[in-house]
Design a protein around this motif. Structure first.
Motif, PDB file in Angstrom:
ATOM      1  N   GLN A 186      -9.293  -9.965   2.748  1.00 52.82           N
ATOM      2  CA  GLN A 186      -9.515  -8.551   3.025  1.00 52.82           C
ATOM      3  C   GLN A 186      -8.909  -7.693   1.914  1.00 52.82           C
ATOM      4  O   GLN A 186      -7.740  -7.848   1.570  1.00 52.82           O
ATOM      5  CB  GLN A 186      -8.880  -8.146   4.365  1.00 52.82           C
ATOM      6  CG  GLN A 186      -9.533  -8.777   5.588  1.00 52.82           C
ATOM      7  CD  GLN A 186      -8.883  -8.272   6.867  1.00 52.82           C
ATOM      8  OE1 GLN A 186      -7.744  -8.631   7.161  1.00 52.82           O
ATOM      9  NE2 GLN A 186      -9.587  -7.451   7.614  1.00 52.82           N
ATOM     10  N   ASP A 187      -9.713  -6.793   1.385  1.00 50.90           N
ATOM     11  CA  ASP A 187      -9.250  -5.872   0.356  1.00 50.90           C
ATOM     12  C   ASP A 187      -8.395  -4.798   1.024  1.00 50.90           C
ATOM     13  O   ASP A 187      -8.903  -4.001   1.830  1.00 50.90           O
ATOM     14  CB  ASP A 187     -10.449  -5.242  -0.352  1.00 50.90           C
ATOM     15  CG  ASP A 187     -10.035  -4.375  -1.536  1.00 50.90           C
ATOM     16  OD1 ASP A 187      -8.828  -4.134  -1.711  1.00 50.90           O
ATOM     17  OD2 ASP A 187     -10.933  -3.935  -2.275  1.00 50.90           O
ATOM     18  N   ALA A 223      -7.213  -2.093  -0.015  1.00 46.82           N
ATOM     19  CA  ALA A 223      -7.583  -0.714  -0.334  1.00 46.82           C
ATOM     20  C   ALA A 223      -8.741  -0.210   0.506  1.00 46.82           C
ATOM     21  O   ALA A 223      -8.943   1.002   0.636  1.00 46.82           O
ATOM     22  CB  ALA A 223      -7.930  -0.599  -1.816  1.00 46.82           C
ATOM     23  N   SER A 224      -9.503  -1.130   1.084  1.00 47.43           N
ATOM     24  CA  SER A 224     -10.685  -0.736   1.849  1.00 47.43           C
ATOM     25  C   SER A 224     -10.425  -0.616   3.345  1.00 47.43           C
ATOM     26  O   SER A 224     -11.321  -0.231   4.099  1.00 47.43           O
ATOM     27  CB  SER A 224     -11.812  -1.752   1.628  1.00 47.43           C
ATOM     28  OG  SER A 224     -11.477  -3.010   2.194  1.00 47.43           O
ATOM     29  N   LEU A 225      -9.198  -0.917   3.783  1.00 47.88           N
ATOM     30  CA  LEU A 225      -8.908  -0.939   5.213  1.00 47.88           C
ATOM     31  C   LEU A 225      -8.705   0.464   5.766  1.00 47.88           C
ATOM     32  O   LEU A 225      -8.148   1.344   5.101  1.00 47.88           O
ATOM     33  CB  LEU A 225      -7.655  -1.774   5.486  1.00 47.88           C
ATOM     34  CG  LEU A 225      -7.735  -3.263   5.135  1.00 47.88           C
ATOM     35  CD1 LEU A 225      -6.400  -3.931   5.435  1.00 47.88           C
ATOM     36  CD2 LEU A 225      -8.855  -3.951   5.892  1.00 47.88           C
ATOM     37  N   SER A 226      -9.129   0.651   7.003  1.00 47.87           N
ATOM     38  CA  SER A 226      -8.856   1.902   7.706  1.00 47.87           C
ATOM     39  C   SER A 226      -7.376   1.965   8.064  1.00 47.87           C
ATOM     40  O   SER A 226      -6.687   0.934   8.057  1.00 47.87           O
ATOM     41  CB  SER A 226      -9.688   1.965   8.986  1.00 47.87           C
ATOM     42  OG  SER A 226      -9.261   0.962   9.900  1.00 47.87           O
ATOM     43  N   ARG A 265       0.811  -1.212   0.000  1.00 45.35           N
ATOM     44  CA  ARG A 265       0.000   0.000   0.000  1.00 45.35           C
ATOM     45  C   ARG A 265       0.850   1.271   0.000  1.00 45.35           C
ATOM     46  O   ARG A 265       0.444   2.315   0.499  1.00 45.35           O
ATOM     47  CB  ARG A 265      -0.963   0.028   1.199  1.00 45.35           C
ATOM     48  CG  ARG A 265      -2.262  -0.738   1.011  1.00 45.35           C
ATOM     49  CD  ARG A 265      -3.242  -0.048   0.062  1.00 45.35           C
ATOM     50  NE  ARG A 265      -3.558   1.297   0.481  1.00 45.35           N
ATOM     51  CZ  ARG A 265      -4.511   1.590   1.351  1.00 45.35           C
ATOM     52  NH1 ARG A 265      -5.228   0.612   1.915  1.00 45.35           N
ATOM     53  NH2 ARG A 265      -4.773   2.836   1.683  1.00 45.35           N
ATOM     54  N   ARG A 280      -7.927  -5.361  -7.427  1.00 41.32           N
ATOM     55  CA  ARG A 280      -7.939  -5.554  -5.982  1.00 41.32           C
ATOM     56  C   ARG A 280      -6.761  -6.404  -5.537  1.00 41.32           C
ATOM     57  O   ARG A 280      -6.310  -7.301  -6.258  1.00 41.32           O
ATOM     58  CB  ARG A 280      -9.229  -6.241  -5.534  1.00 41.32           C
ATOM     59  CG  ARG A 280     -10.508  -5.516  -5.856  1.00 41.32           C
ATOM     60  CD  ARG A 280     -11.679  -6.106  -5.079  1.00 41.32           C
ATOM     61  NE  ARG A 280     -11.815  -7.544  -5.315  1.00 41.32           N
ATOM     62  CZ  ARG A 280     -12.584  -8.346  -4.560  1.00 41.32           C
ATOM     63  NH1 ARG A 280     -13.244  -7.850  -3.524  1.00 41.32           N
ATOM     64  NH2 ARG A 280     -12.688  -9.636  -4.842  1.00 41.32           N
TER      65      ARG A 280
END
Length: 267
Positions: A73-74, A76-79, A59, A67
């Motif tokens: 777990q994606d 790009a979508s994680l906090s 990241r 993706r």
């Protein structure tokens, strides 16, 4: 464990006195699957997209499309908090053992640094971090007497062992190996490769091994993918790709390295 689905990365063109250059397609619909406990090799020449893919997994770069999934777990979508937790489980060993270690830090501080950064995950106090650093050095063939020395006091192979110890500090599940032996002498390369194989077996690690060296990849990896100009041109079981390459690019690479044909393979 790691699923890369149709990942593309396009860098915009740069402006200059002569106008704007064309966008650069670094990755073009790349799809890979790295199984848990395996060693997946990604092979490509300089400029093929290996580094961009590595940065995208960490990241440090954000894909233009597609993706990257880690255990479903994606990324790009994680906090930020969730991503920080995942980063404790995904570590990297860098190519250059001279540039990747801070010359102003002792071996103790280098190896223990991930334990400080991820103290909310590891939960270790100062004494426990020192004990863990000693344990990690022992894993890679060094000792407690090396704790308070500095990187310039070590050979290239020893420095890479320190880098491996640092990568193991947070008990990761996945380790990205970015050309980990290319800067080392041939005899030292073999020692480091055997160490990596031993650690994988002992600690149940998963490797994504990035390299341009087909001999190294054949020795270490169970599966392989060849990347050229940002595209995957061939992938499969390592033995199958070497024994019966389907793409012209694979045949060209293997033909250019005749010594690979007689190289020892990992049992």
């Amino acid at each position: 464990m790691l699923e890369i689905e149709n990942v593309s990365k396009v860098f915009p063109g740069r402006r200059s006195l002569f106008g704007k250059s064309e966008p650069v397609v670094a990755l073009d619909q790349v799809s890979l699957s790295v199984r848990k406990g395996g060693c997946f090799g990604l092979v490509g020449e300089s400029g093929s997209g290996k580094t961009t893919l590595t940065r995208s997994i960490l990241r440090l770069d954000v894909p233009t499309s597609g993706r990257i999934l880690f255990e479903g777990q994606d990324l790009a979508s994680l906090s930020p908090a969730a991503l920080r937790h995942i980063r404790a489980r995904i570590q990297i060993v860098f190519q250059d053992p001279y540039a990747s270690l801070n010359p102003r830090m002792s071996v103790h501080d280098i190896v223990a640094e991930p334990l400080v950064i991820h103290r909310d995950v590891m939960g270790l106090d100062n004494r426990q971090r020192t004990d863990r650093a000693v344990e990690l050095l022992a894993l890679v063939g060094l000792g407690a007497q090396h704790l308070h020395r500095y990187p310039h006091e070590f050979s290239g192979g020893q420095r890479q062992r320190i880098g491996i110890a640092r990568a193991l500090a947070t008990n990761p599940d996945l380790i990205l190996l970015d050309e980990p032996t290319s800067a080392l002498d041939v005899s030292v390369q073999a020692q480091v490769l055997n160490l990596l194989i031993d650690l994988q077996d002992r600690l149940s690690l998963t490797y994504l091994f990035i390299s341009h060296d087909l001999g190294v990849i054949r020795y270490v990896c169970d599966e392989i993918a060849l990347i050229w100009r940002g595209k995957i041109v061939e992938k499969g079981q390592t033995a199958a790709v070497f024994d019966n390459p389907a793409s012209e690019y694979a045949r060209m690479l293997i033909a250019a390295m005749p010594e690979v044909r007689s190289a020892a393979t990992r049992e």
